[in-house]
Design a protein around this motif. Structure first.
Motif, PDB file in Angstrom:
ATOM      1  N   LEU A   1       0.810  -1.220   0.000  1.00 56.90           N
ATOM      2  CA  LEU A   1       0.000   0.000   0.000  1.00 56.90           C
ATOM      3  C   LEU A   1       0.845   1.272   0.000  1.00 56.90           C
ATOM      4  CD1 LEU A   1      -2.556  -1.246   2.666  1.00 56.90           C
ATOM      5  CD2 LEU A   1      -2.858  -1.239   0.181  1.00 56.90           C
ATOM      6  N   ASP A   2       2.162   1.122  -0.084  1.00 56.88           N
ATOM      7  CA  ASP A   2       3.028   2.299  -0.146  1.00 56.88           C
ATOM      8  C   ASP A   2       2.697   3.133  -1.377  1.00 56.88           C
ATOM      9  OD1 ASP A   2       4.272   1.468   2.137  1.00 56.88           O
ATOM     10  OD2 ASP A   2       6.163   0.885   1.189  1.00 56.88           O
ATOM     11  N   ASN A   3       2.643   4.438  -1.190  1.00 52.67           N
ATOM     12  CA  ASN A   3       2.343   5.389  -2.272  1.00 52.67           C
ATOM     13  C   ASN A   3       0.988   5.100  -2.924  1.00 52.67           C
ATOM     14  OD1 ASN A   3       3.146   7.733  -3.689  1.00 52.67           O
ATOM     15  ND2 ASN A   3       3.729   6.512  -5.465  1.00 52.67           N
TER      16      ASN A   3
ATOM     17  N   PHE B   1     -18.931 -10.515  17.654  1.00 53.06           N
ATOM     18  CA  PHE B   1     -17.916  -9.581  17.158  1.00 53.06           C
ATOM     19  C   PHE B   1     -18.517  -8.188  17.014  1.00 53.06           C
ATOM     20  CE2 PHE B   1     -16.804 -13.832  15.637  1.00 53.06           C
ATOM     21  CZ  PHE B   1     -15.562 -13.969  16.236  1.00 53.06           C
ATOM     22  N   ILE B   2     -18.037  -7.284  17.849  1.00 49.32           N
ATOM     23  CA  ILE B   2     -18.523  -5.903  17.870  1.00 49.32           C
ATOM     24  C   ILE B   2     -17.482  -5.047  17.159  1.00 49.32           C
ATOM     25  CG2 ILE B   2     -19.249  -3.988  19.337  1.00 49.32           C
ATOM     26  CD1 ILE B   2     -19.728  -6.174  21.539  1.00 49.32           C
ATOM     27  N   HIS B   3     -17.818  -4.615  15.954  1.00 51.83           N
ATOM     28  CA  HIS B   3     -16.844  -3.861  15.164  1.00 51.83           C
ATOM     29  C   HIS B   3     -17.505  -2.660  14.505  1.00 51.83           C
ATOM     30  CE1 HIS B   3     -18.161  -5.183  11.092  1.00 51.83           C
ATOM     31  NE2 HIS B   3     -18.611  -6.231  11.756  1.00 51.83           N
ATOM     32  N   SER B   4     -16.684  -1.773  14.038  1.00 51.40           N
ATOM     33  CA  SER B   4     -17.169  -0.525  13.450  1.00 51.40           C
ATOM     34  C   SER B   4     -17.673  -0.740  12.033  1.00 51.40           C
ATOM     35  CB  SER B   4     -16.042   0.517  13.442  1.00 51.40           C
ATOM     36  OG  SER B   4     -16.455   1.692  12.776  1.00 51.40           O
ATOM     37  N   GLU B   5     -18.678   0.038  11.658  1.00 47.61           N
ATOM     38  CA  GLU B   5     -19.157   0.050  10.273  1.00 47.61           C
ATOM     39  C   GLU B   5     -18.408   1.074   9.434  1.00 47.61           C
ATOM     40  OE1 GLU B   5     -21.251   3.549  12.041  1.00 47.61           O
ATOM     41  OE2 GLU B   5     -20.517   1.607  12.702  1.00 47.61           O
ATOM     42  N   ARG B   6     -17.416   1.727  10.017  1.00 46.32           N
ATOM     43  CA  ARG B   6     -16.730   2.815   9.330  1.00 46.32           C
ATOM     44  C   ARG B   6     -15.797   2.328   8.214  1.00 46.32           C
ATOM     45  NH1 ARG B   6     -19.600   7.297  10.397  1.00 46.32           N
ATOM     46  NH2 ARG B   6     -20.242   7.266  12.564  1.00 46.32           N
ATOM     47  N   LEU B   7     -15.769   3.077   7.137  1.00 47.53           N
ATOM     48  CA  LEU B   7     -14.729   2.963   6.127  1.00 47.53           C
ATOM     49  C   LEU B   7     -13.701   4.048   6.436  1.00 47.53           C
ATOM     50  CD1 LEU B   7     -16.914   2.562   2.887  1.00 47.53           C
ATOM     51  CD2 LEU B   7     -16.076   0.781   4.438  1.00 47.53           C
ATOM     52  N   ILE B   8     -12.430   3.715   6.308  1.00 46.07           N
ATOM     53  CA  ILE B   8     -11.367   4.656   6.673  1.00 46.07           C
ATOM     54  C   ILE B   8     -10.558   4.979   5.432  1.00 46.07           C
ATOM     55  CG2 ILE B   8      -9.462   5.129   8.257  1.00 46.07           C
ATOM     56  CD1 ILE B   8     -11.360   2.037   9.007  1.00 46.07           C
ATOM     57  N   LEU B   9     -10.443   6.259   5.122  1.00 43.08           N
ATOM     58  CA  LEU B   9      -9.673   6.721   3.969  1.00 43.08           C
ATOM     59  C   LEU B   9      -8.250   7.057   4.398  1.00 43.08           C
ATOM     60  CD1 LEU B   9      -9.389   7.682   1.010  1.00 43.08           C
ATOM     61  CD2 LEU B   9     -10.347   9.891   1.746  1.00 43.08           C
ATOM     62  N   ILE B  10      -7.279   6.423   3.737  1.00 42.79           N
ATOM     63  CA  ILE B  10      -5.864   6.608   4.065  1.00 42.79           C
ATOM     64  C   ILE B  10      -5.149   7.193   2.847  1.00 42.79           C
ATOM     65  CG2 ILE B  10      -3.789   5.488   4.953  1.00 42.79           C
ATOM     66  CD1 ILE B  10      -6.263   5.173   6.746  1.00 42.79           C
ATOM     67  N   ASP B  11      -4.323   8.207   3.065  1.00 43.03           N
ATOM     68  CA  ASP B  11      -3.625   8.823   1.932  1.00 43.03           C
ATOM     69  C   ASP B  11      -2.269   8.161   1.687  1.00 43.03           C
ATOM     70  OD1 ASP B  11      -1.745   9.902   3.718  1.00 43.03           O
ATOM     71  OD2 ASP B  11      -2.605  11.912   3.685  1.00 43.03           O
ATOM     72  N   LYS B  12      -1.532   8.680   0.727  1.00 39.47           N
ATOM     73  CA  LYS B  12      -0.263   8.069   0.316  1.00 39.47           C
ATOM     74  C   LYS B  12       0.825   8.207   1.371  1.00 39.47           C
ATOM     75  CE  LYS B  12      -1.112   8.463  -4.635  1.00 39.47           C
ATOM     76  NZ  LYS B  12      -0.572   8.871  -5.967  1.00 39.47           N
ATOM     77  N   GLU B  13       0.624   9.104   2.326  1.00 44.50           N
ATOM     78  CA  GLU B  13       1.575   9.252   3.440  1.00 44.50           C
ATOM     79  C   GLU B  13       1.136   8.461   4.665  1.00 44.50           C
ATOM     80  OE1 GLU B  13       2.312  11.574   0.419  1.00 44.50           O
ATOM     81  OE2 GLU B  13       0.543  12.150   1.581  1.00 44.50           O
ATOM     82  N   LYS B  14       0.054   7.670   4.500  1.00 46.72           N
ATOM     83  CA  LYS B  14      -0.488   6.807   5.559  1.00 46.72           C
ATOM     84  C   LYS B  14      -1.214   7.586   6.655  1.00 46.72           C
ATOM     85  CE  LYS B  14       3.141   3.408   4.633  1.00 46.72           C
ATOM     86  NZ  LYS B  14       2.342   2.793   3.553  1.00 46.72           N
ATOM     87  N   HIS B  15      -1.651   8.815   6.346  1.00 44.07           N
ATOM     88  CA  HIS B  15      -2.482   9.591   7.262  1.00 44.07           C
ATOM     89  C   HIS B  15      -3.942   9.218   7.059  1.00 44.07           C
ATOM     90  CE1 HIS B  15       0.907  12.718   6.928  1.00 44.07           C
ATOM     91  NE2 HIS B  15       0.971  12.204   8.148  1.00 44.07           N
ATOM     92  N   ILE B  16      -4.701   9.232   8.141  1.00 43.89           N
ATOM     93  CA  ILE B  16      -6.148   9.040   8.045  1.00 43.89           C
ATOM     94  C   ILE B  16      -6.774  10.353   7.579  1.00 43.89           C
ATOM     95  CG2 ILE B  16      -8.268   8.580   9.336  1.00 43.89           C
ATOM     96  CD1 ILE B  16      -6.610   6.799  11.205  1.00 43.89           C
TER      97      ILE B  16
END
Length: 239
Positions: free
Chosen positions: A86-88, A194-209
């Motif tokens: 997932l780099d870059n 299993f209790i988990h989030s329904e969230r989708l998480i967007l990550i950029d090329k620098e690995k920031h949320i």
């Protein structure tokens, strides 16, 4: 001008102005937020770093934001999956399990929409991580991936060691996750376990949320699609 003519002109002209405004705004002004600033453990204050503004050749202090840590899992083919893949890359992460009959199919269907929209964008990837790794073998993941027409090399379904996955969700992607059976042995229904989030998480090329989105809500996923396009435009403008 008749009322019908005015409506027609509005229909034709407004999208043009919206496109021009988005083009100008997206290229020159709009910046997606970054989430989870890093905290200095000795002072309890937000970490800052010196940043050079190349346009003005000046420096100023900028907030240091958390980056997704490296991780190693196993994909639906049974092959080792390193986060270096997932780099870059811009990528969207989600959490699910194959035995889930409630929110997981809804989330995965929305991720499938993302795959369709960005099928030709090589620098956009999708990862779906199982929160039930004991049951979700690579074979089970492969069946699930086939059910949603996951494109190899585009959309990865991942499993691995629970001791890796749970801290990764909680401290890496900053979404809640728990196995209720650890607290109540009487719980047998997987949907209650299993209790988990329904969230989708967007990550950029620098690995920031760069964003959290309700993966069961089509409008939220539409917003995610738009913000991925904005993020792509930001990167394109920096080339």
């Amino acid at each position: 001008m008749t009322k019908k003519t005015g409506i027609l002109l509005t229909i034709l002209i407004v999208p043009v102005f919206l496109y021009l405004g988005l083009h100008e705004f997206g290229n020159n002004h709009f910046q997606l937020p970054r989430y989870i600033p890093e905290i200095d453990s000795t002072t309890g204050e937000v970490k800052m770093e010196k940043r050079i503004n190349p346009r003005w050749n000046e420096s100023d202090m900028d907030t240091v934001f958390f980056r997704i840590p490296p991780f190693q899992l196993i994909d639906q083919k049974g092959a080792p999956f390193s986060s270096q893949i997932l780099d870059n890359q811009i990528y969207v992460a989600s959490f699910f399990f194959t035995r889930c009959t409630t929110i997981c199919p809804k989330i995965t269907s929305q991720v499938s929409r993302l795959q369709d929209v960005f099928s030709r964008e090589d620098d956009i990837k999708l990862i779906s991580i199982s929160v039930d790794p004991k049951f979700d073998t690579p074979e089970k993941l492969a069946q699930y991936a086939h059910r949603f027409d996951a494109k190899p090399g585009k959309w990865y379904f991942l499993t691995g060691d629970k001791k890796t996955i749970y801290p990764l969700a909680l401290k890496g992607f900053h979404v809640p996750l728990a196995d209720a059976s650890e607290y109540d042995q009487a719980i047998k229904n997987p949907d209650e376990t299993f209790i988990h989030s329904e969230r989708l998480i967007l990550i950029d090329k620098e690995k920031h949320i760069r964003g959290f989105y309700n993966g069961t809500d089509k409008k939220e996923v539409d917003r995610l699609m738009m913000e991925i396009k904005v993020l792509k435009r930001i990167y394109d403008s920096e080339k």
